[in-house]
Motif scaffolding. Structure first.
Motif, short mmCIF file in Angstrom:
data_model
loop_
_atom_site.label_atom_id
_atom_site.label_comp_id
_atom_site.label_asym_id
_atom_site.label_seq_id
_atom_site.Cartn_x
_atom_site.Cartn_y
_atom_site.Cartn_z
N ASN A 311 -17.51 5.78 -9.05
CA ASN A 311 -16.15 6.45 -9.25
C ASN A 311 -16.75 8.05 -9.87
O ASN A 311 -15.27 8.56 -10.30
N GLU A 312 -17.75 9.00 -9.70
CA GLU A 312 -17.65 10.27 -9.23
C GLU A 312 -16.58 10.25 -7.86
O GLU A 312 -16.32 11.35 -8.17
N ALA A 314 -14.14 8.33 -7.28
CA ALA A 314 -12.72 8.91 -7.38
C ALA A 314 -12.25 9.68 -8.26
O ALA A 314 -11.34 9.93 -8.32
N ASP A 315 -13.18 10.08 -8.91
CA ASP A 315 -12.69 11.35 -10.52
C ASP A 315 -12.57 12.69 -8.90
O ASP A 315 -11.89 13.54 -9.36
N HIS A 346 -10.93 -2.06 -11.34
CA HIS A 346 -10.80 -0.14 -12.06
C HIS A 346 -10.48 0.58 -11.19
O HIS A 346 -9.13 1.43 -12.02
N VAL A 347 -10.44 0.96 -10.66
CA VAL A 347 -10.13 1.93 -9.44
C VAL A 347 -9.43 2.39 -8.90
O VAL A 347 -7.81 2.73 -8.79
N ARG A 350 -6.89 2.63 -11.19
CA ARG A 350 -6.14 3.59 -11.32
C ARG A 350 -5.37 4.82 -10.90
O ARG A 350 -5.03 5.95 -11.02
#
Length: 446
Positions: A311-312, A314-315, A346-347, A350
């Motif tokens: 998630n980091e 992806a951000d 989820h990635v 996004r």
């Protein structure tokens, strides 16, 4: 019936009579100095330029290229050749597709080997105007007619041809590498750095890892040698080429799964110390290398199975907001998901808008190869998660890309993947598969 020997001036004067223009009126409408126009038409001075002829043609409502077949009399006579008029003329002929005029000029001037310089000058004019396809023919003429294999003009022509012929056709790209490679070290240093970088990029897209390492090594060595040489003016600061050499070395290690060595290269170009103070340009290059390095450290962490950082990462990719960074990052994320068996739906959701735009990479060899790789990894990911229909769609997309790019090893992998799920494909998917494979439908009729 009046019989007239056509000439440039006769045709222009005939149009003047037809439209009822005198010299002053025509000069005003065309923007040509009246005195210059009068001297040109009266034969006092051979001073008409190709731009002036274009301006006159526009006044008379003629299409671009009007009277170009007669303009050679302004450029070539039995006594001499006028390079200041001939080079712009050849450039305009290429731009308006008057290839017949180019053929006529080439046949007249290349009897003298020295005149190949005119062809080269026209090629360079076109290249720097962004008319790369139009320049290709002229560079080929230089290559065919320069006999000195160590000629700088010959080396630059080979370099330009290598540049303008790059695309997504793997066969064509590899042939271009083979053709240009012997001339890379005959270029001046100002060209050689960029040439080595382009060679590394193309070979990376072709998975020619040995060649990538060779060119990357030369990049590192040459950029170090040129440090501080103010007489050498490459396209970008030498620190950029040095960093890119290390980046490609690390990228090869990554693709080969040697992640520890890849990380060392990344840290090296992120924290490199240049032997002299960097100017503003050099500092910007250094900052860019740090940005790429941070993304590549994320990539290596993900590829070694650290799913907690997904998630980091992806951000970070979202913050960069660059499509080529997104495709590279998603390749790492989805590869890791397949290897270590975790979910990244989820990635992918996004970045769905970005993924839909991956088809824009249809002209760049490196980015096209990344797109191809993404489709392959995504197909495996879908199959692993029981989404057979989606996996087959991705496989067909990948197969189509691989065929178009002539990446035959990838095509074979896609065929193997499709055949593994053949019993579960829909009739429409089977029809698409046959179409992509170029199989005639009637062969399968009962």
């Amino acid at each position: 019936m009046r019989v007239v020997n056509r000439s440039l001036r006769w045709e222009i004067e005939d149009q003047m009579k037809l439209h009822g223009y005198n010299i002053n009126q025509l000069a005003e409408l065309s923007g040509i100095n009246p005195g210059n126009l009068s001297m040109a038409l009266n034969g006092i001075s051979r001073s008409m330029t190709i731009n002036q002829l274009d301006a006159l043609g526009k006044v008379f409502g003629k299409v671009p290229g009007w009277l170009y077949e007669l303009y050679t009399e302004e450029c070539i006579s039995e006594e001499r050749l006028s390079r200041p008029r001939l080079v712009p003329y050849l450039v305009r002929c290429a731009e308006v597709e008057r290839n017949d005029c180019i053929d006529a000029v080439v046949s007249k001037i290349l009897d003298n080997p020295k005149n190949v310089k005119v062809i080269f000058a026209a090629a360079e004019k076109l290249f720097h105007k962004g008319k790369h396809k139009e320049s290709e023919r002229f560079y080929e003429l230089v290559v065919e007619n320069v006999k000195d294999s160590f000629s700088e003009m010959l080396a630059i022509s080979h370099y330009r041809l290598f540049t303008v012929t790059q695309g997504t056709d793997a066969e064509k790209n590899w042939k271009a590498v083979i053709r240009f490679d012997p001339f890379r070290n005959r270029l001046t240093e100002s060209y050689r750095l960029d040439a080595l970088l382009q060679l590394a990029k193309v070979c990376y897209s072709l998975k020619k890892w040995g060649e990538v390492e060779e060119y990357a090594g030369e990049l590192v060595e040459l950029s170090t040698v040129l440090s501080g040489d103010e007489e050498i003016a490459p396209k970008r600061h030498p620190v950029y080429y040095y960093g890119m050499g290390l980046l490609f070395k690390g990228a090869v290690m990554e693709r080969q799964g040697v992640y520890d060595r890849a990380k060392k290269y990344v840290l090296n170009y992120m924290n490199l110390e240049w032997p002299e103070p960097l100017d503003e340009c050099g500092q910007k290059e250094l900052e860019q290398l740090k940005i790429w390095g941070k993304a590549n450290l994320y990539t290596l962490e993900v590829l070694t199975g650290n799913k907690d950082i997904i998630n980091e990462y992806a951000d970070y990719l979202a913050g960069l907001n660059r499509l080529n960074d997104v495709v590279a990052g998603l390749n790492a994320i989805i590869t890791s998901a397949n290897t270590y068996d975790f979910n990244v739906d989820h990635v992918l959701a996004r970045f769905s808008d970005s993924i839909a735009r991956f088809g824009l990479f249809n002209h760049d060899p490196v980015l096209s190869e990344r797109h191809l790789r993404y489709r392959c990894h995504k197909a495996v990911y879908d199959f692993r998660n029981g989404r057979i229909r989606e996996g087959v769609d991705e496989t067909l997309h990948c197969l189509s890309l691989a065929n178009d790019m002539k990446m035959y090893e990838d095509s074979i992998q896609c065929v193997s993947l499709f055949e593994s799920y053949r019993e579960q494909v829909t009739a429409q998917q089977l029809k698409m598969y046959r179409s992509v494979m170029g199989v005639r439908e009637e062969v399968y009729l009962e």
